[in-house]
Design a protein around this motif. Structure first.
Motif, short mmCIF file in Angstrom:
data_model
loop_
_atom_site.label_atom_id
_atom_site.label_comp_id
_atom_site.label_asym_id
_atom_site.label_seq_id
_atom_site.Cartn_x
_atom_site.Cartn_y
_atom_site.Cartn_z
N TRP A 61 0.88 -1.16 0.00
CA TRP A 61 0.00 0.00 0.00
C TRP A 61 0.91 1.21 0.00
CZ3 TRP A 61 -5.07 -0.59 -0.73
CH2 TRP A 61 -5.60 -1.87 -0.54
N ASN A 62 0.48 2.32 -0.61
CA ASN A 62 1.39 3.46 -0.62
C ASN A 62 1.45 4.12 0.75
OD1 ASN A 62 -0.28 5.91 -0.45
ND2 ASN A 62 -0.85 5.63 -2.58
N GLN A 65 -1.70 5.98 1.93
CA GLN A 65 -2.75 5.02 2.25
C GLN A 65 -2.49 4.37 3.60
OE1 GLN A 65 -2.31 2.68 -1.30
NE2 GLN A 65 -4.12 3.58 -2.25
N THR A 83 -8.53 4.47 1.03
CA THR A 83 -7.62 3.86 0.07
C THR A 83 -7.73 4.52 -1.29
OG1 THR A 83 -7.74 1.78 1.25
CG2 THR A 83 -6.98 1.68 -1.02
N ARG A 84 -8.93 4.78 -1.74
CA ARG A 84 -9.12 5.36 -3.06
C ARG A 84 -8.63 6.81 -3.11
NH1 ARG A 84 -12.39 2.93 -6.65
NH2 ARG A 84 -13.36 4.87 -7.31
N THR A 87 -4.67 7.39 -3.17
CA THR A 87 -3.86 6.83 -4.26
C THR A 87 -2.97 7.87 -4.94
OG1 THR A 87 -5.45 5.05 -4.63
CG2 THR A 87 -3.96 5.55 -6.44
#
Length: 191
Positions: A61-62, A65, A83-84, A87
């Protein structure tokens, strides 16, 4: 400590993202989750948010996030929305700018303390003060907060991202930033 134009723009951007993540209706957007893809998660009850964020980051995951996901319970945000919406903030907004871990922490502070109405000066003042505390604390630990400077490569390019990966920086340097950002934001959210 005066706030520079770039920090102001980053903060304004984070505020706008937080509003969208909080549930603004966007009927033209539809989810695009691949079958079998890893899904957003919620911090397990009793888990250490910093350790959880580190684990999520290391599982691909970045940074933004991982940080906001670990703090989203504090901010009352839905895991998929977190999460969305986060991004685009990896690798310093894919331009080597402000570290995504710091940006995620800023978003969490905005969700916790940000203004809720047009005339909510107190929300603005509290958020501004918390943001400044976050930046001072993170700078004191890491110096520069720009992703490219922190990693010593041009994170605005695919070649720079590949270079950082090849040097193992996503396993050595970035997890330290993720953990520190979560710890600092959690401290500020509790204060």
């Amino acid at each position: 400590m005066p706030i520079d134009r770039r920090s102001f723009v980053t903060g304004a951007c984070c505020g706008a993202v937080a509003v969208a993540a909080a549930g603004a209706a966007l009927p033209l957007l539809t989810p695009s989750v691949s079958a079998g893809a890893a899904q957003p998660a919620v911090l397990p009850s009793g888990a250490d948010p910093a350790a959880y964020a580190r684990e999520r980051f290391l599982s691909h995951w970045n940074c933004t996030q991982a940080v906001l996901e670990s703090l989203s319970g504090h901010a009352g945000m839905d895991a998929e929305a977190v999460t969305r919406i986060t991004t685009p903030f990896a690798a310093g907004m894919w331009n080597g700018l402000t570290c995504g871990a710091v940006t995620g922490a800023m978003m969490a502070l905005g969700m916790r303390f940000g203004r809720t109405t047009d005339g909510d000066g107190k929300g603005t003042d509290v958020t501004k003060a918390k943001m400044r505390e976050l930046v001072v604390a993170m700078r004191s630990q890491f110096g520069n907060l720009d992703c490219s400077a922190l990693l010593g490569t041009d994170m605005a390019t695919d070649a720079g991202v590949s270079q950082a990966a090849g040097q193992g920086l996503f396993k050595s340097t970035c997890p330290l930033l993720v953990e520190a950002a979560v710890k600092e934001a959690a401290r500020l959210m509790a204060a």
